[in-house]
Design a protein around this motif. Sequence first.
Motif, mmCIF file in Angstrom:
data_model
loop_
_atom_site.group_PDB
_atom_site.id
_atom_site.type_symbol
_atom_site.label_atom_id
_atom_site.label_comp_id
_atom_site.label_asym_id
_atom_site.label_seq_id
_atom_site.Cartn_x
_atom_site.Cartn_y
_atom_site.Cartn_z
ATOM 1 N N SER A 172 0.817 -1.209 0.000
ATOM 2 C CA SER A 172 0.000 0.000 0.000
ATOM 3 C C SER A 172 0.853 1.263 0.000
ATOM 4 N N VAL A 173 1.881 1.274 0.858
ATOM 5 C CA VAL A 173 2.754 2.452 0.950
ATOM 6 C C VAL A 173 3.507 2.662 -0.352
ATOM 7 N N MET A 174 4.013 1.591 -0.934
ATOM 8 C CA MET A 174 4.761 1.703 -2.184
ATOM 9 C C MET A 174 3.887 2.287 -3.293
ATOM 10 N N LYS A 222 1.589 9.322 -5.862
ATOM 11 C CA LYS A 222 1.513 10.695 -5.359
ATOM 12 C C LYS A 222 2.859 11.399 -5.247
ATOM 13 N N GLY A 223 3.944 10.624 -5.413
ATOM 14 C CA GLY A 223 5.266 11.230 -5.295
ATOM 15 C C GLY A 223 6.106 11.070 -6.544
ATOM 16 N N LEU A 224 6.406 9.816 -6.905
ATOM 17 C CA LEU A 224 7.342 9.552 -7.997
ATOM 18 C C LEU A 224 6.795 9.958 -9.356
ATOM 19 N N PHE A 225 5.565 9.543 -9.688
ATOM 20 C CA PHE A 225 5.004 9.852 -10.998
ATOM 21 C C PHE A 225 4.864 11.356 -11.246
ATOM 22 N N PRO A 226 4.311 12.126 -10.305
ATOM 23 C CA PRO A 226 4.203 13.569 -10.558
ATOM 24 C C PRO A 226 5.548 14.251 -10.791
ATOM 25 N N VAL A 227 6.594 13.819 -10.079
ATOM 26 C CA VAL A 227 7.920 14.416 -10.270
ATOM 27 C C VAL A 227 8.441 14.114 -11.674
ATOM 28 N N LEU A 228 8.306 12.860 -12.115
ATOM 29 C CA LEU A 228 8.778 12.505 -13.446
ATOM 30 C C LEU A 228 7.944 13.170 -14.531
ATOM 31 N N PHE A 272 12.265 9.379 -2.693
ATOM 32 C CA PHE A 272 11.122 8.478 -2.806
ATOM 33 C C PHE A 272 11.217 7.345 -1.787
ATOM 34 N N MET A 273 12.374 6.701 -1.709
ATOM 35 C CA MET A 273 12.537 5.585 -0.785
ATOM 36 C C MET A 273 12.585 6.055 0.664
ATOM 37 N N PHE A 274 13.089 7.270 0.899
ATOM 38 C CA PHE A 274 13.095 7.796 2.262
ATOM 39 C C PHE A 274 11.666 7.988 2.760
ATOM 40 N N ASP A 275 10.814 8.585 1.929
ATOM 41 C CA ASP A 275 9.410 8.748 2.315
ATOM 42 C C ASP A 275 8.759 7.389 2.538
ATOM 43 N N PHE A 308 5.359 7.918 9.644
ATOM 44 C CA PHE A 308 5.527 9.356 9.425
ATOM 45 C C PHE A 308 5.962 9.585 7.986
ATOM 46 N N ASP A 309 5.278 10.489 7.293
ATOM 47 C CA ASP A 309 5.608 10.791 5.902
ATOM 48 C C ASP A 309 6.304 12.150 5.827
ATOM 49 N N PRO A 310 7.609 12.175 5.532
ATOM 50 C CA PRO A 310 8.332 13.455 5.436
ATOM 51 C C PRO A 310 7.911 14.273 4.222
ATOM 52 N N ASN A 311 7.239 13.622 3.244
ATOM 53 C CA ASN A 311 6.846 14.289 2.004
ATOM 54 C C ASN A 311 8.013 15.031 1.366
ATOM 55 N N SER A 312 9.159 14.382 1.335
ATOM 56 C CA SER A 312 10.343 15.033 0.772
ATOM 57 C C SER A 312 10.369 14.974 -0.743
ATOM 58 N N LEU A 313 9.486 14.151 -1.344
ATOM 59 C CA LEU A 313 9.450 14.037 -2.799
ATOM 60 C C LEU A 313 8.198 14.737 -3.322
ATOM 61 N N SER A 314 8.410 15.844 -4.002
ATOM 62 C CA SER A 314 7.312 16.575 -4.620
ATOM 63 C C SER A 314 7.828 17.225 -5.895
ATOM 64 N N THR A 315 6.920 17.809 -6.673
ATOM 65 C CA THR A 315 7.328 18.407 -7.940
ATOM 66 C C THR A 315 8.279 19.580 -7.738
ATOM 67 N N GLU A 316 8.238 20.183 -6.554
ATOM 68 C CA GLU A 316 9.175 21.274 -6.271
ATOM 69 C C GLU A 316 10.560 20.763 -5.904
ATOM 70 N N LEU A 317 10.657 19.451 -5.638
ATOM 71 C CA LEU A 317 11.904 18.838 -5.177
ATOM 72 C C LEU A 317 12.600 19.720 -4.145
ATOM 73 N N PRO A 318 11.992 19.848 -2.962
ATOM 74 C CA PRO A 318 12.602 20.686 -1.920
ATOM 75 C C PRO A 318 13.931 20.120 -1.453
ATOM 76 N N GLN A 319 14.551 20.844 -0.565
ATOM 77 C CA GLN A 319 15.829 20.400 -0.028
ATOM 78 C C GLN A 319 15.695 19.012 0.585
ATOM 79 N N ILE A 320 16.716 18.199 0.369
ATOM 80 C CA ILE A 320 16.723 16.867 0.959
ATOM 81 C C ILE A 320 16.671 17.009 2.483
#
Length: 521
Positions: free
Chosen positions: A140-142, A148-154, A173-176, A185-197
């Motif tokens: 489910s998490v994958m 919601k993370g990997l596809f929108p960024v690509l 992606f794998m960290f989230d 806990f979801d850090p939401n570090s992967l988004s289209t803005e690609l914020p700071q790691i």
Amino acid sequence: MLEAILGFLSILTFILWVWWWNANEVLINWPVIGMFPQFTWNIPRLHDFLTNILQQSQGTILLKGHWFGNKDYLLTSDSMNVHHITSKNFANYHKGEEFKQIFEPMGDGIFISDSDNWRTQRKIFHYILESKRFKLAAKSVMEQKILKGLFPVLEDASILASEVDLQVVLKQFMFDNICLLVLGFDPNSLSTELPQIPSVAKAYDVLSEGAIYRHLIPGCIWKLQRWLQIGNEKKFRKAWNTFDDFAEQCITSKRQQLGQSSKDRKEQDSFDLLTYFLVNDDDCSDDQGGEDVTMDIKSNKFLRDTAFNLLAAGRDTIAAGLVWLFWLVATHPYVENKILEEMKANLRERTDGKWKIFSIEEVDKLLYLHAVVCETLRLYPPVPFEHRASTRPDILPSGHKIPGNMKIIYSLYSMGRMEDIWGKDFLEFKPERWISERGRIKHIPSYKFITFHTGPRTCLGKDLAFLQMKIVASAVLWNFSLQVVKNHPIGPRISVILSMKKGLKVKVFERFASLNEGNHL
């Protein structure tokens, strides 16, 4: 002036004499400093340097340490030696105290523990990883993070026609993904803005490189730097503190969340390991022989050490494996075409909105993709080397005598490049080597295909790792085409995780439209 010339000639004569004395040796053993200089000069290409040494030494060589505290140790890529150390005489080889010192931020986690402590933890995690709730949560998490993370960024990278560092994307992606599964806990570090790691993710990179540094210099030097808090050890300590602060916040928050809830968390659909341990009614103990070890799975120390070990394994190793896979596929078009042909022939398209992802049952049909994953991990194992230390004297199958308390390093990276294991085409990326004449995956003994280790310490997460890599690879390759940026340098980072030194810069093109039209091949 004459004295200076005579002194220079004396030194030159001595160097030439040492060189002549070692003329038939693979490495020169210098007085006082041992074989240390060659390692220093070759740090930028350490893995290939060690592989070359092993290829010239029939797979095993005794490396002489310097006189400043480092002992001699044995380096091997001989599969029978590895089989002996990890299986046949497993009881005589443990991680050892030096290993724990080098990797001290891992605490008493499963990857660093020995004896009864390790056996107890292995029993705990075997039970969890085999449970239906964990498997459903992992799936489910994958899927959630892909959609919601990997596809929108690509997709964003393809629309903007921008270059993207796929290694950064996959690490985030794998960290989230692993934070959700382990900590809830979801850090939401992967988004289209690609914020700071996230700082805690950066801390893992610093700690991985710091561990290599501790391997390569005399122990007395890095321990002095640790005491003085200078140089690499200052950065190492700062990164360690960063993770500890992060873990404490997550554990404290979860305790408060559970304390405020009147519901029985065991019956909820959502699952994460932190919640599992905190609501478990019983401590765990080793009742399968050996010393009786009881483990307080609710203690902050156990939870912190578990989080560190599992986050490192779940983020770094899978991300590293996927980066090498996507690079190899992108640079071998015939392999990419065969993967796409196999997917088209065997998979029923499942649509979640505009994207297409595939179920576990569908992914399990992808035999050629499985072979691609195996071949990637053969050439680029995420963990490139492993340690053991002898407890008693022994003799290896290669004939090398092992005294008590000797450090042995076996190179997983080198084992994937040995002709006696893989044949004359050992350097070729050739997924077909994994497929039998009957069209099935060939069985290669785990002491030869050593990526997931072998013997009693075989990786418990092996099946999960294969599943995650195949789900991500199939999803990305079906929906996108990746083109490596021209002239982008490719090479391994010198770290305990075999990631890419300069990342993987790619251009992304949407593929699903042409797939629907049947023109993707």
